[in-house]
Scaffold this motif. Structure first.
Motif, PDB file in Angstrom:
ATOM      1  N   TYR A 148       0.837  -1.199   0.000  1.00  0.00           N
ATOM      2  CA  TYR A 148       0.000   0.000   0.000  1.00  0.00           C
ATOM      3  C   TYR A 148       0.871   1.249   0.000  1.00  0.00           C
ATOM      4  O   TYR A 148       1.973   1.241   0.557  1.00  0.00           O
ATOM      5  CB  TYR A 148      -0.902   0.012   1.237  1.00  0.00           C
ATOM      6  N   THR A 149       0.363   2.324  -0.602  1.00  0.00           N
ATOM      7  CA  THR A 149       1.148   3.555  -0.617  1.00  0.00           C
ATOM      8  C   THR A 149       1.228   4.120   0.796  1.00  0.00           C
ATOM      9  O   THR A 149       0.403   3.807   1.657  1.00  0.00           O
ATOM     10  CB  THR A 149       0.520   4.626  -1.529  1.00  0.00           C
ATOM     11  N   VAL A 150       2.246   4.947   0.994  1.00  0.00           N
ATOM     12  CA  VAL A 150       2.428   5.583   2.290  1.00  0.00           C
ATOM     13  C   VAL A 150       1.172   6.372   2.653  1.00  0.00           C
ATOM     14  O   VAL A 150       0.672   6.303   3.776  1.00  0.00           O
ATOM     15  CB  VAL A 150       3.659   6.513   2.229  1.00  0.00           C
ATOM     16  N   GLY A 151       0.646   7.081   1.658  1.00  0.00           N
ATOM     17  CA  GLY A 151      -0.562   7.861   1.881  1.00  0.00           C
ATOM     18  C   GLY A 151      -1.723   6.986   2.336  1.00  0.00           C
ATOM     19  O   GLY A 151      -2.387   7.281   3.326  1.00  0.00           O
ATOM     20  N   VAL A 187      -0.142  -6.620  -8.066  1.00  0.00           N
ATOM     21  CA  VAL A 187      -0.261  -6.977  -6.658  1.00  0.00           C
ATOM     22  C   VAL A 187       0.897  -6.405  -5.835  1.00  0.00           C
ATOM     23  O   VAL A 187       0.700  -5.853  -4.766  1.00  0.00           O
ATOM     24  CB  VAL A 187      -0.299  -8.521  -6.515  1.00  0.00           C
ATOM     25  N   ASP A 188       2.105  -6.544  -6.351  1.00  0.00           N
ATOM     26  CA  ASP A 188       3.267  -6.118  -5.587  1.00  0.00           C
ATOM     27  C   ASP A 188       3.941  -4.924  -6.255  1.00  0.00           C
ATOM     28  O   ASP A 188       4.624  -5.079  -7.259  1.00  0.00           O
ATOM     29  CB  ASP A 188       4.259  -7.286  -5.476  1.00  0.00           C
ATOM     30  N   PRO A 189       3.746  -3.734  -5.699  1.00  0.00           N
ATOM     31  CA  PRO A 189       4.300  -2.537  -6.338  1.00  0.00           C
ATOM     32  C   PRO A 189       5.820  -2.543  -6.416  1.00  0.00           C
ATOM     33  O   PRO A 189       6.396  -1.819  -7.199  1.00  0.00           O
ATOM     34  CB  PRO A 189       3.814  -1.402  -5.437  1.00  0.00           C
ATOM     35  N   VAL A 207       2.877  11.433  -1.248  1.00  0.00           N
ATOM     36  CA  VAL A 207       1.795  10.716  -0.573  1.00  0.00           C
ATOM     37  C   VAL A 207       1.406   9.465  -1.357  1.00  0.00           C
ATOM     38  O   VAL A 207       0.927   8.483  -0.799  1.00  0.00           O
ATOM     39  CB  VAL A 207       0.593  11.663  -0.343  1.00  0.00           C
ATOM     40  N   ASP A 208       1.652   9.493  -2.671  1.00  0.00           N
ATOM     41  CA  ASP A 208       1.280   8.348  -3.497  1.00  0.00           C
ATOM     42  C   ASP A 208       2.433   7.383  -3.721  1.00  0.00           C
ATOM     43  O   ASP A 208       2.341   6.476  -4.551  1.00  0.00           O
ATOM     44  CB  ASP A 208       0.755   8.837  -4.847  1.00  0.00           C
TER      45      ASP A 208
END
Lengths: 342, 344, 325
Positions: free
Chosen positions: B109-112, C318-320, B150-151
């Motif tokens: 998940y992004t930090v934001g 799925v995995d950035p 943020v993204d």
């Protein structure tokens, strides 16, 4: 101690790790982990190698012990060029040059007894000590402060500090001339760190060992080293004897590093002059041009972005790579540039 | 219970039954902390310092742990409160910063998103409002270009930036108690200095109570008002930062001070380490847990190995858990320990 | 991608006839029929180009895929429109339309089973991980072990006995029952119920074990502790943070399994007499119908390659962390 004949001499050493990308794995660049560094280590002394993550200090250690193949430059050990020595000619070298690793948990084979681990160098090198391997190993165990009766125990039966002692015992088995210690105490508890630091010093005195100690902890390095080299992004930016480096550092980066170390003296925290660098260390994949520190340096001028400062000797044995060094001999100490932030 | 602090921990015990025996990670810990103040908890591995912090947040592992004692937070008791109630307080009233920001943030998940999630758990707002708040928080912890960053995903941040983001996440709901577990151990020296400065500034700004858990005496000296030294699950010395650094009375504290090479003093030839290793929590030595490593154990007349010494006040809130006589401790410190440390 | 596909065709073209031990005359004699003399067979072999160098034959085969082909075996000319994956002289049919007829059966079987096994496997895996050491966990893992170890022809026959032949139940269709979904979705599902369950049982077992192991690992990650420290409710911690982390390897395996499966679920199709690609392959092999074997192998290879590609792309979603490197 022969002052003028270095035990180890490193000249313009380079290590570039190629970076591949895309379907055909074309090389698109290189991480210049170690980029043109030179230094000497003299018999009986301890050279400290400090720097933050990614500065190339560990790579340097692995190059010198030839666990990695250098991209360029020259490594001379006892007057012999070992830069590209093959596996065969490296074998005798491994007796004279040993490495201590950071992690006392993963660097010992859990299936082997302490006796087997410490005695392995004898077997590998085909050395037969006159008193027999077992006796020799037990003598070494005693030397590093372990109970010789623990010969038949396994690593997991020991605490972290004791394991690091086992690791040290292993390196000592063949009475090496040079020991490269890569973060020898950073995985240990504070009280154990001090034990191991003391042990390393005692062994040095007793066996006339020469050390290269690689560490990120400036206090430990100061305590243990005679001379200290500071690395930043694959370069040595400053090298001097301990006293000079810590009392009158010339490179702004060294100044910042020293200023950043938290001091265990609460009264001093108010009146300490601090230099605070902004940002993190840039990626070694794409380091800033010319002086690599200019992006974070408060003294940086135009010239720092265009001309790389050479590592020059500005005082006896004190070499620094900076266009605007602090505490330089011409300028009286104290009036040299004041940090921008406090 | 005449006067209550903002955080009041009383006789906290956290025990874990294992196949090898009962692990007493925290064994009778008592301390208090006010808003706007910083408490440093110092100890080596296995001293119980991290388990204490997890216990306060109700995060000590699952059903197997046995917890007893009292934790009063702003007049509310947490040990006997329902897990669901404590969950509601987590993140909002009390938050935590962890050691390694790379593994402590979800890689997918992004930090934001992660800050937004933290905010929306406790605030019924839309995603866009929460995102504005996340950007605001990132800016406040010193992340450049927060609207763009943020993204980003955690792996796209440098170590220092990640820890800043972690702090932003912890502070997103304006917690009154912030616990930082080795917040700078995984960072480089220059970045550590930045983060310590940031934490000091933010604490002033948010006026929260801060517990900083570390093995590094330098870090606590920089931040703490009070210090609690832990050994084998127990508090062995507690006092103001000045007490601990200038008038320490426990031999273990002396040992810690003597073990550290220091940059602010001339280097000595030798460090003064503590002999032996920290004990395993399954096999804590009887009596004073420190006695096998204590150079002064024989001065106690055999009590060290049989009786657990009480945590007794020596002067004005300075507590020491030691069998040695108060006068004897002070004599040892003044005549034997301090002179050696000072010559460093 | 294209490179891999052409490499696969190449390998199939060169290896399959060799493995089947076919000779030029042998193949040709099958084309002209059993009654043909040696001469006609030789003639046919010549006309069909079986004596040409392999590389030339391969070129002709590829050309057939792209542009279609004609087979002139002396006694007549057979049309095989593009994409021509060969022409079976035993059934006197081009291979490709045959394959397309069979595909829906296999696809129905695979998709239905996949749906069941993913839901069941992942669900049981998650529950098992969260209730580690409980009776549920132990029971689920024993069943899973059985699922992994029991072969399909065994479970298939057992379930037919139990559920289709009326001892004791009569809930599902017996073997060989297939109605297309366009005709009647209900009867389609009725017919495939047992094959689905049998196939899903095998895979669900693997997936349950995988998910359980993955969940146990991720639930110990630091970021799970962080999620809890935020005050997230446990259900969301498990699904949003735990499962998301554990899912990556499962997606990989799923892609490969599914790709392999639509190339033909040989055992299941045989056990239930379903006329899918798997059964087609088996029949072709028993009849030594080389063009069919080659066609079905090629199609299966294509599916596997395609599945691999999709998995790779999915991985990045799925995995950035894989995205930029």
């Amino acid at each position: 101690m022969t002052e003028n004949e270095p035990l180890l001499s490193v000249q313009n050493l380079q290590k570039h790790f190629p970076v591949h990308k895309g379907l055909l794995k074309r090389q698109v660049g290189a991480v210049k982990a170690v980029d043109d560094i030179s230094f000497e280590v003299f018999k009986g002394e301890t050279l400290g190698l400090v720097g933050e993550s990614g500065c190339g200090k560990s790579t340097t250690g692995r190059l010198v012990t030839r666990l990695l193949e250098p991209t360029g430059g020259k490594i001379v050990f006892e007057g012999r060029d070992i830069t590209h020595a093959g596996q065969g000619s490296l074998r005798p070298l491994r007796r004279d040059m040993q490495m201590i690793f950071q992690d006392p948990y993963s660097s010992l084979n859990p299936r082997h007894t302490v006796g087997a681990i410490v005695g392995a160098p004898f077997r590998i090198q085909g050395v037969k000590p006159e008193q027999g391997i077992k006796k020799a190993v037990q003598e070494i165990l005693e030397l590093v402060g372990l109970n010789p009766e623990h010969y038949n125990r396994y690593p997991h039966e020991f605490s972290g500090g004791q394991r690091q002692r086992i690791g040290i015992a292993r390196t000592l088995a063949l009475k090496p001339k040079l020991i490269i210690a890569d973060e020898p105490v950073s995985a240990l508890d504070v009280s154990i760190q001090a034990q191991v630091v003391n042990l390393l010093e005692d062994l040095q005195n007793e066996l006339n060992l020469t050390y290269v100690v690689i560490a990120h902890d400036l206090s430990v390095v100061r305590h243990i080293s005679d001379r200290v080299a500071v690395m930043y992004l694959g370069k040595i930016v400053e090298i001097a004897d301990r006293k000079r480096l810590y009392s009158a550092p010339m490179h702004p980066y060294t100044n910042a590093l020293l200023s950043a170390v938290p001091v265990p003296d609460p009264r001093a925290r108010a009146d300490r002059e601090r230099i605070r660098l902004t940002g993190d260390v840039p990626s070694p994949l794409n380091p800033p041009p010319a002086c690599r520190f200019h992006t974070r340096c408060w003294k940086a001028q135009e010239i720092c972005k265009t001309v790389e400062p050479p590592l020059e000797e500005l005082a006896g044995g004190h070499r620094v790579a900076c266009h605007f060094p602090e505490n330089a001999p011409e300028v009286p100490a104290g009036s040299a540039g004041t940090p921008a932030t406090a | 219970m005449s006067q209550q602090s903002f955080l009041d921990v009383k006789d906290l015990r956290i025990h874990f039954p294992t196949d090898d025996g009962l692990v007493k990670s925290v064994d009778g810990l008592t301390f208090g902390l006010e808003r706007g103040k910083t408490l440093g908890i110092v100890g080596e591995s296995g001293s119980g310092k991290s388990v204490t912090s997890l216990g306060i947040l109700g995060l000590h592992k699952g059903g197997r742990a046995r917890i007893s004692g009292e934790i009063w937070l702003d007049g509310e008791e947490l040990v006997s409160a329902s897990p669901e109630h404590v969950r509601g307080l987590r993140g909002k009233k009390m938050a935590m910063i962890f050691q390694d920001p790379l593994s402590a943030m979800h890689p997918y998940y992004t930090v934001g998103d992660q800050i937004i999630e933290a905010y929306r758990i406790h605030h019924d707002v839309s995603k866009s409002v929460a995102k504005k708040h996340a950007i605001d928080m990132l800016g406040r912890v010193g992340i450049p270009e927060p609207t763009r960053r943020v993204d980003s995903y955690p792996h796209e941040f440098s170590g220092g930036m990640r820890q800043r983001a972690m702090i932003a996440m912890a502070l997103s709901c304006d917690p009154e108690l912030l616990i930082a577990d080795e917040p700078t151990t995984a960072l480089d020296v220059t970045v550590q200095a930045q983060i310590l400065d940031l934490m000091r500034d933010l604490q002033r700004e948010f006026n929260s109570a801060l517990i900083i858990i570390t093995h590094d005496l330098g870090v606590v000296a920089e931040l703490s008002d009070d210090i609690l030294v832990m050994y084998a699950g127990k508090c062995i010395e507690y006092g103001t930062t000045e007490d601990i650094f200038y008038r320490p009375e426990h031999p273990y504290t002396w040992g810690l001070l003597g073990s550290m090479p220091r940059l602010d003093r001339e280097p000595t030839e030798r460090l003064l380490p503590i002999k032996g290793s920290p004990p395993s929590l399954i096999n804590v030595p009887p009596g004073c847990a420190f006695h096998p490593r204590c150079p002064y154990a024989e001065l106690t007349g055999g009590k060290a190995g049989t009786e657990v010494p009480p945590l007794a006040e020596t002067e004005g809130g300075h507590l020491v858990r030691c069998h040695l006589d108060k006068a004897e401790r002070r004599r040892l410190w003044e005549n034997e320990i301090k002179p050696v440390l000072e010559t460093q | 991608m294209l490179a891999i596909v052409s490499m696969a065709t190449f390998a199939i073209f060169f290896l399959v006839p060799r493995l089947a031990g076919a000779t030029a005359e042998g193949m040709a004699s099958r084309y002209v029929g059993r009654t043909a003399t040696e001469e006609t067979a030789k003639l046919a072999a010549e006309r069909l180009g079986f004596n040409d160098p392999l590389i030339v034959q391969y070129g002709r085969y590829v050309k057939g895929i792209v542009a279609g082909a004609e087979y002139d075996y002396g006694a007549g000319v057979e049309q095989c429109p593009a994409p021509c994956l060969g022409y079976s002289f035993i059934t006197r049919q081009p291979v490709f339309p045959d394959l397309m007829n069979r595909l829906p059966v296999t696809l129905s079987l695979a998709i239905g089973a996949a749906l069941i096994w993913v839901l069941l496997g992942v669900g049981i895996g998650v529950l098992s991980a969260l209730r580690r050491g409980t009776v549920f966990d132990r029971f689920a893992m024993i069943v899973a072990l059985a699922g992994v170890s029991l072969p399909i022809f065994f479970t298939g026959l057992i379930s037919l006995q139990l559920f289709a032949y009326g001892n004791p139940f009569n809930w599902a269709a017996q073997g060989g029952y297939y109605v297309t979904i366009e005709d009647s979705p209900a009867r389609w599902a009725y017919g495939l119920l047992l094959p689905w369950i049998t196939l899903a049982f095998l895979f669900a077992a693997t997936y349950a074990r995988l998910t359980r192991a993955g969940m146990l690992e991720t639930m110990n990650e630091d970021y799970i502790r962080t999620a809890r420290a935020k005050g997230l409710v446990e259900r969301k911690v498990i699904v949003k943070h735990g499962l998301r982390g554990a899912l990556t390897p499962i997606i990989t395996i799923f892609g490969l399994d599914f790709g392999l499966l639509i190339g033909g679920a040989v055992l299941t199709e045989t056990a239930y007499s379903l006329n899918g690609l798997g059964k087609y392959a088996i029949d072709a092999i028993t009849n030594q119908d080389l063009p069919k074997v080659m066609g079905v192998t090629l199609l299966a290879a294509l599916f596997v390659i395609l599945a691999n590609l999709i998995v790779d792309l999915l991985y990045a979603v799925v995995d950035p962390r894989v995205r930029l490197t």
